[in-house]
Design a protein around this motif. Structure first.
Motif, PDB file in Angstrom:
ATOM      1  N   PHE A  15       0.791  11.565   3.106  1.00  0.00           N
ATOM      2  CA  PHE A  15       0.893  11.705   4.560  1.00  0.00           C
ATOM      3  C   PHE A  15       2.270  11.259   5.047  1.00  0.00           C
ATOM      4  CE2 PHE A  15      -3.145  12.563   6.777  1.00  0.00           C
ATOM      5  CZ  PHE A  15      -2.623  12.980   7.979  1.00  0.00           C
ATOM      6  N   GLU A  43       6.892  12.503  -6.248  1.00  0.00           N
ATOM      7  CA  GLU A  43       5.433  12.536  -6.202  1.00  0.00           C
ATOM      8  C   GLU A  43       4.859  12.620  -7.614  1.00  0.00           C
ATOM      9  OE1 GLU A  43       2.778  12.287  -4.057  1.00  0.00           O
ATOM     10  OE2 GLU A  43       1.589  12.756  -5.832  1.00  0.00           O
ATOM     11  N   ALA A  44       3.848  11.787  -7.870  1.00  0.00           N
ATOM     12  CA  ALA A  44       3.233  11.756  -9.210  1.00  0.00           C
ATOM     13  C   ALA A  44       2.502  13.058  -9.527  1.00  0.00           C
ATOM     14  CB  ALA A  44       2.256  10.586  -9.292  1.00  0.00           C
ATOM     15  N   TRP A  77      -6.378  10.600  -8.397  1.00  0.00           N
ATOM     16  CA  TRP A  77      -6.270   9.388  -9.210  1.00  0.00           C
ATOM     17  C   TRP A  77      -7.683   8.953  -9.591  1.00  0.00           C
ATOM     18  CZ3 TRP A  77      -1.411   7.284 -10.202  1.00  0.00           C
ATOM     19  CH2 TRP A  77      -0.359   7.770  -9.427  1.00  0.00           C
ATOM     20  N   SER A  88      -3.256  12.813   0.643  1.00  0.00           N
ATOM     21  CA  SER A  88      -4.554  12.841   1.323  1.00  0.00           C
ATOM     22  C   SER A  88      -4.536  13.706   2.571  1.00  0.00           C
ATOM     23  CB  SER A  88      -4.980  11.423   1.691  1.00  0.00           C
ATOM     24  OG  SER A  88      -5.116  10.672   0.525  1.00  0.00           O
ATOM     25  N   GLN A  93     -10.407  14.960   6.630  1.00  0.00           N
ATOM     26  CA  GLN A  93     -11.276  15.854   7.397  1.00  0.00           C
ATOM     27  C   GLN A  93     -10.655  16.268   8.715  1.00  0.00           C
ATOM     28  OE1 GLN A  93     -15.136  13.988   7.449  1.00  0.00           O
ATOM     29  NE2 GLN A  93     -15.045  13.775   5.250  1.00  0.00           N
ATOM     30  N   ALA A  94      -9.419  15.822   8.939  1.00  0.00           N
ATOM     31  CA  ALA A  94      -8.657  16.196  10.136  1.00  0.00           C
ATOM     32  C   ALA A  94      -9.316  15.776  11.434  1.00  0.00           C
ATOM     33  CB  ALA A  94      -8.362  17.695  10.128  1.00  0.00           C
ATOM     34  N   SER A  95     -10.161  14.733  11.397  1.00  0.00           N
ATOM     35  CA  SER A  95     -10.655  14.142  12.647  1.00  0.00           C
ATOM     36  C   SER A  95      -9.497  13.310  13.183  1.00  0.00           C
ATOM     37  CB  SER A  95     -11.838  13.205  12.403  1.00  0.00           C
ATOM     38  OG  SER A  95     -12.826  13.858  11.675  1.00  0.00           O
ATOM     39  N   VAL A 210       6.501   7.092 -10.526  1.00  0.00           N
ATOM     40  CA  VAL A 210       7.417   5.949 -10.459  1.00  0.00           C
ATOM     41  C   VAL A 210       6.680   4.756 -11.057  1.00  0.00           C
ATOM     42  CG1 VAL A 210       8.637   4.368  -8.926  1.00  0.00           C
ATOM     43  CG2 VAL A 210       8.727   6.840  -8.529  1.00  0.00           C
ATOM     44  N   ASN A 478     -10.165   6.992  12.643  1.00  0.00           N
ATOM     45  CA  ASN A 478      -9.600   7.212  11.299  1.00  0.00           C
ATOM     46  C   ASN A 478      -8.086   7.014  11.339  1.00  0.00           C
ATOM     47  OD1 ASN A 478     -12.123   8.316  11.557  1.00  0.00           O
ATOM     48  ND2 ASN A 478     -11.774   9.964  10.139  1.00  0.00           N
ATOM     49  N   THR A 479      -7.513   6.718  10.183  1.00  0.00           N
ATOM     50  CA  THR A 479      -6.112   6.264  10.204  1.00  0.00           C
ATOM     51  C   THR A 479      -5.057   7.338   9.940  1.00  0.00           C
ATOM     52  OG1 THR A 479      -6.637   5.558   7.985  1.00  0.00           O
ATOM     53  CG2 THR A 479      -6.330   3.827   9.622  1.00  0.00           C
ATOM     54  N   GLY A 480      -5.459   8.551   9.567  1.00  0.00           N
ATOM     55  CA  GLY A 480      -4.465   9.567   9.218  1.00  0.00           C
ATOM     56  C   GLY A 480      -3.445   9.818  10.328  1.00  0.00           C
ATOM     57  N   GLN A 483      -1.347   6.809  11.365  1.00  0.00           N
ATOM     58  CA  GLN A 483      -0.332   6.540  10.352  1.00  0.00           C
ATOM     59  C   GLN A 483       0.813   7.541  10.462  1.00  0.00           C
ATOM     60  OE1 GLN A 483      -1.850   6.010   6.387  1.00  0.00           O
ATOM     61  NE2 GLN A 483       0.074   6.818   5.646  1.00  0.00           N
TER      62      GLN A 483
HETATM   63  C1  LIG Z   1     -11.796  11.908   1.829  1.00  0.00           C
HETATM   64  C2  LIG Z   1     -10.923  11.390   2.949  1.00  0.00           C
HETATM   65  C3  LIG Z   1     -11.127  11.851   4.247  1.00  0.00           C
HETATM   66  C4  LIG Z   1     -10.310  11.387   5.282  1.00  0.00           C
HETATM   67  N1  LIG Z   1     -10.493  11.895   6.545  1.00  0.00           N
HETATM   68  C5  LIG Z   1      -9.678  11.503   7.533  1.00  0.00           C
HETATM   69  C6  LIG Z   1      -9.796  12.087   8.824  1.00  0.00           C
HETATM   70  O1  LIG Z   1     -10.632  12.944   9.070  1.00  0.00           O
HETATM   71  N2  LIG Z   1      -8.951  11.664   9.785  1.00  0.00           N
HETATM   72  C7  LIG Z   1      -7.992  10.730   9.548  1.00  0.00           C
HETATM   73  O2  LIG Z   1      -7.262  10.399  10.478  1.00  0.00           O
HETATM   74  N3  LIG Z   1      -7.844  10.164   8.336  1.00  0.00           N
HETATM   75  C8  LIG Z   1      -8.660  10.531   7.330  1.00  0.00           C
HETATM   76  N4  LIG Z   1      -8.500   9.996   6.078  1.00  0.00           N
HETATM   77  C9  LIG Z   1      -7.454   8.971   5.881  1.00  0.00           C
HETATM   78  C10 LIG Z   1      -6.076   9.559   5.632  1.00  0.00           C
HETATM   79  O3  LIG Z   1      -6.169  10.653   4.744  1.00  0.00           O
HETATM   80  C11 LIG Z   1      -5.190   8.453   5.074  1.00  0.00           C
HETATM   81  O4  LIG Z   1      -5.082   7.459   6.068  1.00  0.00           O
HETATM   82  C12 LIG Z   1      -3.787   8.920   4.740  1.00  0.00           C
HETATM   83  O5  LIG Z   1      -3.798  10.107   3.999  1.00  0.00           O
HETATM   84  C13 LIG Z   1      -3.071   7.904   3.927  1.00  0.00           C
HETATM   85  O6  LIG Z   1      -1.738   8.376   3.752  1.00  0.00           O
HETATM   86  P1  LIG Z   1      -0.679   7.698   2.737  1.00  0.00           P
HETATM   87  O7  LIG Z   1       0.618   8.400   2.921  1.00  0.00           O
HETATM   88  O8  LIG Z   1      -0.714   6.210   2.913  1.00  0.00           O
HETATM   89  O9  LIG Z   1      -1.305   7.948   1.345  1.00  0.00           O
HETATM   90  P2  LIG Z   1      -1.565   9.291   0.580  1.00  0.00           P
HETATM   91  O10 LIG Z   1      -1.768  10.438   1.486  1.00  0.00           O
HETATM   92  O11 LIG Z   1      -2.656   8.962  -0.405  1.00  0.00           O
HETATM   93  O12 LIG Z   1      -0.198   9.516  -0.176  1.00  0.00           O
HETATM   94  C14 LIG Z   1       0.294   8.711  -1.203  1.00  0.00           C
HETATM   95  C15 LIG Z   1       0.972   9.636  -2.212  1.00  0.00           C
HETATM   96  O13 LIG Z   1       1.735   8.824  -3.080  1.00  0.00           O
HETATM   97  C16 LIG Z   1       1.591   9.302  -4.403  1.00  0.00           C
HETATM   98  N5  LIG Z   1       1.861   8.173  -5.309  1.00  0.00           N
HETATM   99  C17 LIG Z   1       1.176   7.013  -5.373  1.00  0.00           C
HETATM  100  N6  LIG Z   1       1.734   6.194  -6.295  1.00  0.00           N
HETATM  101  C18 LIG Z   1       2.788   6.860  -6.824  1.00  0.00           C
HETATM  102  C19 LIG Z   1       3.758   6.547  -7.812  1.00  0.00           C
HETATM  103  N7  LIG Z   1       3.749   5.370  -8.450  1.00  0.00           N
HETATM  104  N8  LIG Z   1       4.709   7.471  -8.108  1.00  0.00           N
HETATM  105  C20 LIG Z   1       4.751   8.676  -7.458  1.00  0.00           C
HETATM  106  N9  LIG Z   1       3.832   9.021  -6.514  1.00  0.00           N
HETATM  107  C21 LIG Z   1       2.880   8.124  -6.186  1.00  0.00           C
HETATM  108  C22 LIG Z   1       0.138   9.790  -4.456  1.00  0.00           C
HETATM  109  O14 LIG Z   1      -0.069  10.705  -5.511  1.00  0.00           O
HETATM  110  C23 LIG Z   1      -0.036  10.405  -3.076  1.00  0.00           C
HETATM  111  O15 LIG Z   1       0.273  11.777  -3.046  1.00  0.00           O
HETATM  112  C24 LIG Z   1      -9.297  10.431   5.022  1.00  0.00           C
HETATM  113  C25 LIG Z   1      -9.098   9.952   3.705  1.00  0.00           C
HETATM  114  C26 LIG Z   1      -9.893  10.431   2.675  1.00  0.00           C
HETATM  115  C27 LIG Z   1      -9.625   9.919   1.273  1.00  0.00           C
END
Ligand SMILES: Cc1cc2nc3c(=O)[nH]c(=O)nc-3n(C[C@H](O)[C@H](O)[C@H](O)COP(=O)(O)OP(=O)(O)OC[C@H]3O[C@@H](n4cnc5c(N)ncnc54)[C@H](O)[C@@H]3O)c2cc1C
Ligand code: SF4
Length: 501
Positions: A15, A43-44, A77, A88, A93-95, A210, A478-480, A483
């Motif tokens: 995200f 990206e992994a 993972w 993610s 779910q895009a809420s 990484v 939700n936190t998407g 964030q």
């Molecule tokens: C099933 C599900 C449903 C959800 N529904 C909602 C919703 O409806 N509405 C909402 O607001 N939020 C929702 N969320 C929450 C939202 O998706 C998360 O808050 C958000 O995606 C987190 O973003 P991020 O960038 O922190 O992590 P991520 O999106 O998980 O991104 C982290 C990325 O870093 C990569 N990575 C990690 N470690 C390494 C490494 N060492 N080297 C290289 N790459 C690495 C991973 O592969 C990943 O692609 C949902 C989450 C889930 C799991």
């Protein structure tokens, strides 16, 4: 082949990473030369390329995403979180719940950050625009959700229409539970910020893990100099002047600890730069029981999908502690296996067949309470395991109250059967949670936080963090999207302080 040196290396293309890459590439310049920045987004997981056409999708992605469940090891993972370019944002779910006014106040109160509603105005506007956040249209509203609205209103609550992040969506409803959208309709960074990042020259290094951030010591402090990576069986190092981690709440904290930056009691490997807050103070929504009901009349219409209708908030205190959020999902689409095994489906046999044949599933709905300002917190123990600790009295009491409130609403809606509410509510160190944030929280005091309000590490030069890990307290919803707003805000701050001539 990646370059051996970058001005900026961003780890994690979920995200947050793509938003940072795109906005820093578009708006930032090298501070001494004024040249375009050389940026790597690492990206992994794999990069499923394709023309971004929300509502149509791309051939590669359609093929891979149709019927792709949440557990496909090619893209996930071991803990179930997404591992591919888009992260993610592809299986959320895009809420869309952008921060509520009280959430900004909680952030400020928790650690002193100046992340006010006013300071976030532009970042929220960009998030709404880029992710196409809007209320779900009236034509996909179900009878059950409308009934919920009327009853909640009568009871003195203020129900709101749910917003979602979608473009050219047909509302088929089949994107719940970590399924991807085969038409790219659900907003993701893969179809918004990734194309923009590429347009501004960002190198996307997919299938590259990484392993460590290279941190040299500088007295008691550290300085980040590069990354140790592995890709397709070979290992290499790259150097960068600025390193930003966006690996997600858990993985960012673990990567720092593996890199020798963390709490002294970490058992994995020696810690060279200490900060006891890494992996601590994790806030989120504790998993609690939901409540379902069976009605005499259909609450769903079975044609176009319903994707959550309304929500309402219940506060007992003006400061929002113990806040409850109820999401009404009355008559939404179900996958066949969910329908057949539903709580209200009769035992397998003639009656079960009749239930399926008469589409009895359309008479089923749920009202899901969520405690969004709980009393407990999670932390990563010295072995990296996630533990829930603290005083749980508020969590237990409010969870019980939530079940009673939901039950009352469903009775008033005329439900014939409701799942039991006199169930024991237990909270243990193993209780899980969703939307976890704060493992490397931002704050003004280095003794209680990991980055400052500008996303710069308190202890390691040239190191920045931005993802769920920096958010000091979980938001109401939700936190998407919150964030995403934090990340748009972070990119602007990082450009202003580091990439302006
Ligand atoms: C099933 C599900 C449903 C959800 N529904 C909602 C919703 O409806 N509405 C909402 O607001 N939020 C929702 N969320 C929450 C939202 O998706 C998360 O808050 C958000 O995606 C987190 O973003 P991020 O960038 O922190 O992590 P991520 O999106 O998980 O991104 C982290 C990325 O870093 C990569 N990575 C990690 N470690 C390494 C490494 N060492 N080297 C290289 N790459 C690495 C991973 O592969 C990943 O692609 C949902 C989450 C889930 C799991
Ligand atoms: S409802 Fe979900 S799966 Fe269906 S088109 Fe919309 S975003 Fe895609």
């Amino acid at each position: 082949m990646p370059e051996s040196h970058y001005d900026v290396a961003i780890v994690g293309a979920g995200f947050s990473g793509p938003i940072l890459a795109a906005n820093i590439a578009e708006k930032g310049v090298h501070p001494s030369t004024g040249d375009q920045l050389k940026i790597a987004l690492i990206e992994a997981g794999p990069y499923l390329k394709g023309t971004p056409r929300p509502g149509y999708g791309s051939a590669t992605r359609r093929q891979r995403f149709s019927n792709l469940g949440g557990a496909d090891p090619a893209f996930h993972w071991e803990d179930g979180s997404a591992r591919l370019v888009g992260g993610s944002s592809l299986h959320w779910q895009a809420s869309a719940f952008l921060p509520f006014p009280i959430d900004y106040i909680h952030w400020q109160k928790e650690t002193g950050v100046d992340w006010t509603e006013e300071n976030f105005r532009e970042a929220v506007a960009e998030t709404r625009r880029e992710f196409s956040v809007h209320a779900y249209p009236e034509e996909v509203n179900t009878r059950g959700n409308r009934l919920f609205y009327a009853v909640a209103k009568q009871m003195g609550y203020e129900p709101y229409r749910q917003e979602g992040a979608r473009r050219n969506c047909i509302y088929c409803g089949f994107c719940a539970g970590a399924q991807m959208c085969k038409y790219d309709s659900r907003s993701s960074t893969l179809v918004s910020y990734i194309p923009k990042a590429e347009k501004y020259g960002v190198d996307i290094l997919a299938n590259t893990l990484v392993e460590r951030v290279l941190i040299a010591s500088k007295g008691e402090r550290g300085v980040a100099t590069g990354l140790a990576c592995s890709s397709e069986g070979s290992s290499y190092e790259l150097t960068a002047d600025h390193i930003i981690l966006s690996c997600g709440t858990r993985k960012t904290a673990l990567l720092l600890m593996r890199s020798g930056y963390g709490p002294a009691d970490w058992r994995g490997n020696p810690i060279y730069v200490e900060n006891p807050n890494i992996g601590k103070h994790i806030d989120g929504h504790p998993r609690g029981p939901g409540i379902s009901a069976l009605f005499d009349e259909p609450v769903g219409h079975g044609e176009v999908g319903a994707i959550r209708g309304y929500y309402m908030v219940h506060d007992e205190r003006a400061d929002g502690e113990g806040r409850l959020l109820f999401r009404a999902d009355l008559g939404g689409n179900m996958y066949p296996q969910q329908a057949a095994l539903n709580t209200f489906a009769p035992e397998f046999g003639r009656e079960h067949k009749q239930f399926m044949q008469e589409n009895g599933i359309l008479k089923v709905g749920s009202l899901n309470p969520r405690l969004s300002k709980a009393s407990g917190r999670w932390f990563l123990d010295p072995d990296g395991r996630q533990v829930y600790g603290g005083d749980h009295s508020l969590t237990i009491r409010r969870t019980k109250e939530a079940l009673q409130i939901a039950h009352e609403v469903l009775v008033k809606m005329g439900a014939r059967k409701i799942t039991p509410i006199d169930i024991p509510v237990r909270v243990t160190s193993g209780t899980g949670g969703s939307h976890l944030v704060g493992s490397c929280r931002a704050g003004t005091d280095p003794k209680t936080s990991v980055v400052n309000p500008y996303f710069e590490s308190h202890d390691v030069d040239n190191l920045f963090l931005c993802d769920g890990s920096v958010i000091p307290r979980v938001t109401t919803g939700n936190t998407g999207t919150p964030q995403a707003a934090v990340t748009v805000f972070a990119a602007a701050r990082i450009v202003e302080r580091h990439f302006t001539r």
